[in-house]
Design a protein around this motif. Sequence first.
Motif, short mmCIF file in Angstrom:
data_model
loop_
_atom_site.label_atom_id
_atom_site.label_comp_id
_atom_site.label_asym_id
_atom_site.label_seq_id
_atom_site.Cartn_x
_atom_site.Cartn_y
_atom_site.Cartn_z
N PRO A 1 0.94 -0.98 -0.08
CA PRO A 1 0.02 0.17 0.19
C PRO A 1 0.74 1.26 -0.20
CG PRO A 1 0.09 -0.93 2.12
CD PRO A 1 0.68 -1.90 1.30
N LEU A 2 0.33 2.27 -0.32
CA LEU A 2 1.18 3.75 -0.56
C LEU A 2 0.92 4.28 1.18
CD1 LEU A 2 -0.67 5.34 -3.68
CD2 LEU A 2 1.35 3.85 -3.47
N ARG A 3 2.27 4.44 1.56
CA ARG A 3 2.51 5.11 2.60
C ARG A 3 2.02 6.48 2.88
NH1 ARG A 3 6.84 6.16 4.44
NH2 ARG A 3 8.18 5.90 2.56
N ALA B 1 1.66 8.80 -2.54
CA ALA B 1 0.36 9.21 -1.85
C ALA B 1 0.37 10.65 -2.11
CB ALA B 1 0.46 8.76 -0.64
N THR B 2 1.29 11.48 -2.15
CA THR B 2 0.97 12.80 -2.05
C THR B 2 0.97 13.33 -3.53
OG1 THR B 2 2.79 13.20 -0.08
CG2 THR B 2 2.13 15.17 -1.76
N ALA B 3 1.43 12.91 -4.41
CA ALA B 3 0.95 13.18 -5.98
C ALA B 3 -0.52 12.84 -6.27
CB ALA B 3 2.20 12.35 -6.71
N VAL B 4 -0.85 11.48 -5.71
CA VAL B 4 -2.13 10.98 -6.01
C VAL B 4 -3.30 12.10 -5.36
CG1 VAL B 4 -3.99 9.46 -5.58
CG2 VAL B 4 -1.59 8.84 -6.58
N ALA B 5 -3.08 12.55 -4.03
CA ALA B 5 -3.95 13.12 -3.30
C ALA B 5 -3.83 14.79 -3.61
CB ALA B 5 -3.53 13.25 -1.96
N ILE C 1 16.84 11.16 -4.57
CA ILE C 1 15.80 12.03 -5.08
C ILE C 1 14.62 11.43 -5.71
CG2 ILE C 1 15.29 13.94 -6.62
CD1 ILE C 1 18.03 14.93 -6.10
N ALA C 2 13.53 11.34 -5.36
CA ALA C 2 12.23 10.94 -5.77
C ALA C 2 11.33 11.93 -6.62
CB ALA C 2 11.53 10.19 -4.83
N VAL C 3 10.65 11.46 -7.77
CA VAL C 3 10.02 12.21 -8.37
C VAL C 3 8.49 11.57 -8.51
CG1 VAL C 3 9.23 13.76 -10.48
CG2 VAL C 3 11.46 13.54 -9.52
N GLY C 4 7.31 11.88 -8.06
CA GLY C 4 5.97 11.43 -8.12
C GLY C 4 5.27 12.26 -9.21
N TYR C 5 4.81 11.53 -10.01
CA TYR C 5 4.02 12.41 -11.34
C TYR C 5 2.70 11.63 -11.24
CZ TYR C 5 2.57 14.56 -15.40
OH TYR C 5 2.25 15.53 -16.46
#
Length: 276
Positions: A52-54, A60-64, A83-87
């Motif tokens: 699951p997404l934490r 989780a932040t990109a989705v929310a 470094i992570a990127v969420g799109y």
Amino acid sequence: MVSKLLNSVLMVAPILQKAFLFDCMIGVTDREKFLAYYPTRGLNLGIRVGDPLRPGSINATAVAENQRVVRKIGKEVYGIPYIAVGYPLVENGQVVGCLSTGVTTDQEDRLRGLAENLTDALEGIAQHTESLAQEADELSSASLTLSDAAIQMERKIAETSQISQLIRDISSRSNVLGLNAVLEAARAGAAGRGFSVVAEEIRKLSNTTSTSAKDIFRILDEMNDLVGVVSSEMEKTRNHSLHQSTRIQELYAVMQELRRMADQLREAAVLGGRSE
């Protein structure tokens, strides 16, 4: 049911990972869990498909929030700085999932550390170089002063030689006068004996003075030779000092350029690892 967009992303994700110029971790999620995870040798967070997404994570932040999220993760979280990127993946106006990527910042951190160490080292070298340049200037100034003193000494020796020549002339004349006096005393016979003694003493004094004058001339010549040597060596020292000062100034300019390059390197490392 998995959306068409998510299916498409799941298909191209492993291809994208191979297409990147550098090792890049890739994760694909829906709104709740991971659908795919492709770690790299240098960056493996141990994520499994179905995890699951934490809350608060990149995904989780990109989705929310339905926006691109970039975050630098410290070494203390997973033992690996990255470094992570969420799109967010949006289909028909709705967020259906997230495509996340991550790269390690080990190289950037090492680069930044090296840049900082290089900057500190160059700063120290620059200070020493500046100090050496100042000392070289002072040595050149001292050499110039000593050279001027040597020239003055040569002039004084020349003046002393003139005085010694005058003493020699007086001695020569005194010797002639003493010799004439002895001749005149001899002609005077018994009446000139006392004068003869005085004349002989004048001749002796003249000879002594002449010998002393010769010694003075010899000493002055030796001193003049020594002063000449000193003057020559001081001139060489001064030229070397000026040359050294010039070289040190050139070195200082190079050090300043290297320090500027080190600052740029550090800034590049900082920018490369900066989160948005």
